[in-house]
Motif scaffolding. Structure first.
Motif, mmCIF file in Angstrom:
data_model
loop_
_atom_site.group_PDB
_atom_site.id
_atom_site.type_symbol
_atom_site.label_atom_id
_atom_site.label_comp_id
_atom_site.label_asym_id
_atom_site.label_seq_id
_atom_site.Cartn_x
_atom_site.Cartn_y
_atom_site.Cartn_z
ATOM 1 N N ARG A 140 0.491 -1.884 0.119
ATOM 2 C CA ARG A 140 -0.006 -0.003 0.098
ATOM 3 C C ARG A 140 0.969 1.384 -0.242
ATOM 4 N NH1 ARG A 140 -5.168 -1.562 2.235
ATOM 5 N NH2 ARG A 140 -5.457 -3.723 2.465
ATOM 6 N N GLU A 141 1.674 0.991 0.013
ATOM 7 C CA GLU A 141 3.068 2.363 0.457
ATOM 8 C C GLU A 141 4.565 2.279 -0.080
ATOM 9 O OE1 GLU A 141 3.846 3.189 4.170
ATOM 10 O OE2 GLU A 141 1.158 3.893 5.148
ATOM 11 N N LYS A 142 5.176 2.391 0.334
ATOM 12 C CA LYS A 142 6.279 2.210 0.060
ATOM 13 C C LYS A 142 6.885 0.686 -0.604
ATOM 14 C CE LYS A 142 11.259 3.141 0.315
ATOM 15 N NZ LYS A 142 12.332 3.565 1.037
ATOM 16 N N VAL A 143 6.610 0.313 -2.237
ATOM 17 C CA VAL A 143 7.844 -0.085 -2.946
ATOM 18 C C VAL A 143 8.771 -0.279 -3.348
ATOM 19 C CG1 VAL A 143 6.950 -1.883 -4.981
ATOM 20 C CG2 VAL A 143 5.124 -0.345 -3.863
ATOM 21 N N LEU A 144 9.489 -1.729 -2.674
ATOM 22 C CA LEU A 144 10.703 -2.036 -3.154
ATOM 23 C C LEU A 144 11.297 -3.065 -3.626
ATOM 24 C CD1 LEU A 144 13.638 -2.160 -0.167
ATOM 25 C CD2 LEU A 144 13.250 -3.936 -2.428
ATOM 26 N N THR A 145 11.549 -2.653 -4.901
ATOM 27 C CA THR A 145 11.461 -3.497 -6.114
ATOM 28 C C THR A 145 13.327 -4.241 -6.262
ATOM 29 O OG1 THR A 145 10.264 -2.537 -7.872
ATOM 30 C CG2 THR A 145 11.388 -3.948 -8.622
ATOM 31 N N ALA A 146 12.816 -5.897 -6.486
ATOM 32 C CA ALA A 146 14.520 -6.599 -6.477
ATOM 33 C C ALA A 146 14.338 -7.531 -7.005
ATOM 34 C CB ALA A 146 15.095 -6.463 -4.957
ATOM 35 N N LEU A 147 15.432 -8.641 -7.120
ATOM 36 C CA LEU A 147 14.890 -9.632 -8.312
ATOM 37 C C LEU A 147 14.099 -10.018 -8.559
ATOM 38 C CD1 LEU A 147 15.783 -11.798 -4.765
ATOM 39 C CD2 LEU A 147 17.388 -10.986 -6.427
ATOM 40 N N ASP A 148 13.194 -8.556 -9.016
ATOM 41 C CA ASP A 148 12.342 -8.766 -10.374
ATOM 42 C C ASP A 148 11.385 -8.936 -10.009
ATOM 43 O OD1 ASP A 148 13.688 -8.364 -12.902
ATOM 44 O OD2 ASP A 148 14.847 -10.750 -12.685
ATOM 45 N N GLN A 149 11.251 -8.842 -8.896
ATOM 46 C CA GLN A 149 9.550 -8.962 -7.693
ATOM 47 C C GLN A 149 9.781 -8.060 -7.161
ATOM 48 O OE1 GLN A 149 9.503 -13.233 -6.455
ATOM 49 N NE2 GLN A 149 11.724 -13.022 -6.100
ATOM 50 N N THR A 150 8.531 -7.588 -6.647
ATOM 51 C CA THR A 150 8.295 -6.457 -5.347
ATOM 52 C C THR A 150 8.551 -7.225 -3.833
ATOM 53 O OG1 THR A 150 5.989 -6.550 -6.661
ATOM 54 C CG2 THR A 150 6.706 -4.513 -7.266
ATOM 55 N N TRP A 151 8.253 -6.188 -3.085
ATOM 56 C CA TRP A 151 8.136 -6.112 -1.964
ATOM 57 C C TRP A 151 8.671 -5.548 -0.573
ATOM 58 C CZ3 TRP A 151 11.359 -11.284 -0.465
ATOM 59 C CH2 TRP A 151 12.267 -11.684 -1.823
ATOM 60 N N HIS A 152 7.591 -5.547 -0.152
ATOM 61 C CA HIS A 152 7.281 -4.536 1.923
ATOM 62 C C HIS A 152 8.894 -4.459 1.755
ATOM 63 C CE1 HIS A 152 3.289 -6.519 2.268
ATOM 64 N NE2 HIS A 152 2.528 -5.124 1.973
ATOM 65 N N PRO A 153 9.393 -3.032 2.438
ATOM 66 C CA PRO A 153 10.623 -3.159 2.511
ATOM 67 C C PRO A 153 10.865 -4.003 3.755
ATOM 68 C CG PRO A 153 9.678 -0.903 1.698
ATOM 69 C CD PRO A 153 8.754 -1.950 1.555
ATOM 70 N N GLU A 154 9.504 -4.408 4.754
ATOM 71 C CA GLU A 154 10.304 -4.535 6.152
ATOM 72 C C GLU A 154 10.010 -6.395 5.607
ATOM 73 O OE1 GLU A 154 5.956 -3.660 5.850
ATOM 74 O OE2 GLU A 154 7.751 -2.833 5.419
ATOM 75 N N HIS A 155 9.747 -6.443 4.636
ATOM 76 C CA HIS A 155 9.839 -8.343 3.727
ATOM 77 C C HIS A 155 10.694 -8.739 3.746
ATOM 78 C CE1 HIS A 155 5.243 -8.442 4.909
ATOM 79 N NE2 HIS A 155 6.047 -8.468 6.083
ATOM 80 N N PHE A 156 12.022 -7.577 3.202
ATOM 81 C CA PHE A 156 13.379 -8.048 2.173
ATOM 82 C C PHE A 156 14.921 -7.966 3.471
ATOM 83 C CE2 PHE A 156 16.552 -6.717 -1.023
ATOM 84 C CZ PHE A 156 16.520 -8.068 -1.690
ATOM 85 N N PHE A 157 14.412 -9.514 3.873
ATOM 86 C CA PHE A 157 15.575 -9.915 4.871
ATOM 87 C C PHE A 157 16.171 -10.987 4.306
ATOM 88 C CE2 PHE A 157 11.241 -10.986 6.278
ATOM 89 C CZ PHE A 157 11.511 -11.898 6.009
ATOM 90 N N CYS A 158 17.202 -11.367 4.259
ATOM 91 C CA CYS A 158 18.130 -12.248 4.691
ATOM 92 C C CYS A 158 17.142 -13.712 4.854
ATOM 93 C CB CYS A 158 19.103 -12.780 5.205
ATOM 94 S SG CYS A 158 20.386 -13.890 5.362
ATOM 95 N N ALA A 159 16.889 -14.454 3.850
ATOM 96 C CA ALA A 159 16.378 -15.480 3.815
ATOM 97 C C ALA A 159 16.513 -16.811 5.229
ATOM 98 C CB ALA A 159 16.135 -16.283 2.358
ATOM 99 N N HIS A 160 17.672 -16.739 5.732
ATOM 100 C CA HIS A 160 18.466 -17.618 6.647
ATOM 101 C C HIS A 160 18.240 -16.715 7.532
ATOM 102 C CE1 HIS A 160 20.697 -20.537 7.834
ATOM 103 N NE2 HIS A 160 21.688 -20.199 8.569
#
Length: 320
Positions: A140-160
Motif C-alpha cells: 500500500r505504501e513504499k514498494v521495494l523492487t529487487a530480483l524482478d519482484q516487489t517487496w514490502h521494505p520490511e519483508h526484504f530480509f536475509c532468507a537465512h
C-alpha cells in the motif's frame, strides 16, 4: 516505486442552492420510505420518486423559484437537482458515486481511479497494487523492487538469518560457479546477506575449509585458496607448479616418496628410476656401496651389520 495516491471528490462549485439541497436531502430520506411502501404495495419506488420530484418542481415554479439542474448524473443519466458530487471529470448523485467493486458510497472519502472507474481504497489495493514476494499481501505504501519482484521494505530480509537489508545492503544468491558468488540466481529468488551466502553456497577451500570468494585454484577435484595449496607435510608451496597426490592431498616430491617408502637409504633423495632393494630398504644403484671401502655392492654378495652394508671382504676383516 511511487504508489498511487487516493483522490477526493470535488465539492460543488457554489453554495447558492443550499436551501434547495436541504429540501432535497429531506426528499432523499423519504426515498427509502417510498421504496418500502412501493415494495409492500407492488409498485416500483422509482416512478413514485420521479412523480414526487416533478410535483415539487412545479410547486417551486409557481412560487417563482426555478430549480435549474446542477448537471447530469454519470451513473443514472438523470438531472441532478440537489446535492451534486464532482469526481473523475463528471457529476454524480452522491449516492450513485460508488466503488466499482463493492458498491460502497465514496462521497467524502478517498478513492482511487483505474480505467475511468472509482474504487474504495481497500478494493483498489486488493485488485491492482503490487504484491509482496514474501507475504503475498498488497503493497500500500513504499514498494521495494529487487530480483524482478516487489517487496514490502520490511519483508526484504536475509532468507537465512532474517536480517533486514538496509538501503546500502547487497543481497547475495547461490550460484554453482565458485568464481561468481556475487551473481544472482533466478531459480532461488531468495536474498541472502553476504555472511550467510558465503557460508551456505560459496565453495569451500580444500585446505582450510573456509569459503572461496576471489582468486582460487582448481586441483584434486576441488578448489583452493592459492596460499592453501601447499605440501601437506612441509607446508611449502609448489614453486615448479608440479605436485604429487596421495589420498587426495598434495605433496612435494620428497615427502611423497617418503610416505611411499621410495627414498634412497644412501643419499636420502627420492628413487625415481632404477632401484635396488636390500634389507627392506631402497637405494639408487650407485648408492648401494660398502660402508667401509665404498665399493659398489652387488645384490647377493653383501653383508649387513647394524643398518650398514659391507662387501664380503670388509665385513670379514672388520668383524671376524
Amino acid at each position: 516505486v511511487p504508489v498511487p495516491q487516493p483522490l477526493l471528490p470535488s465539492p460543488p462549485p457554489t453554495a447558492a442552492a443550499q436551501q434547495l439541497d436541504e429540501l432535497l436531502a429531506d426528499l432523499g430520506h423519504m426515498q427509502s420510505k417510498l421504496a418500502a411502501v412501493g415494495q409492500g404495495a407492488g409498485v416500483p419506488a422509482e416512478p413514485l420518486l420521479d412523480n414526487m420530484l416533478g410535483s415539487l418542481t412545479r410547486d417551486l415554479q409557481e412560487l417563482g423559484i426555478t430549480a435549474a439542474p446542477a448537471g447530469t448524473c454519470a451513473a443514472c443519466c438523470k438531472p441532478i437537482a440537489g446535492k451534486v458530487l464532482t469526481a473523475l471529470g463528471k457529476t454524480w448523485h452522491p449516492e450513485h458515486f460508488t466503488c466499482a467493486c463493492c458498491g460502497q458510497e465514496l462521497g467524502g472519502q478517498p478513492f482511487f481511479e483505474r480505467g475511468g472507474r472509482a474504487y474504495c481504497e481497500e478494493d483498489y489495493h486488493q485488485a491492482f497494487s503490487p504484491r509482496c514476494a514474501y507475504c503475498a499481501g498488497p503493497i500500500r505504501e513504499k514498494v521495494l523492487t529487487a530480483l524482478d519482484q516487489t517487496w514490502h521494505p520490511e519483508h526484504f530480509f536475509c532468507a537465512h538469518c532474517g536480517k533486514v537489508f538496509g538501503d546500502d545492503a547487497q543481497p547475495f544468491h547461490p550460484l554453482p560457479h565458485p568464481k561468481s558468488p556475487r551473481g544472482l540466481s533466478l531459480a532461488s529468488g531468495k536474498p541472502y546477506c553476504r555472511q550467510d551466502f558465503l557460508a551456505m553456497f560459496a565453495p569451500k577451500c580444500q585446505g582450510c575449509e573456509r569459503s572461496v570468494v576471489d582468486n582460487y585454484l582448481s586441483a584434486l577435484q576441488g578448489v583452493w585458496h592459492p596460499e592453501c595449496f601447499v605440501c601437506a607435510e612441509c607446508l611449502n608451496g609448489f614453486a615448479s607448479g608440479s605436485f604429487f597426490e596421495l589420498e587426495g592431498r598434495p605433496y612435494c616430491e620428497l615427502h611423497f616418496h617418503q610416505l611411499q617408502g621410495s627414498i634412497c637409504h644412501g643419499c636420502g633423495r627420492p628413487v625415481t628410476g632404477r632401484c635396488v632393494t636390500a634389507a627392506g630398504r631402497k637405494y639408487h644403484p650407485e648408492h648401494f656401496i660398502c660402508a667401509y671401502c665404498l665399493g659398489q655392492l652387488q645384490k647377493g654378495s653383501f653383508r649387513e651389520r647394524g643398518d650398514k652394508m659391507y662387501c664380503q671382504a670388509c665385513h670379514d676383516k672388520l668383524f671376524l
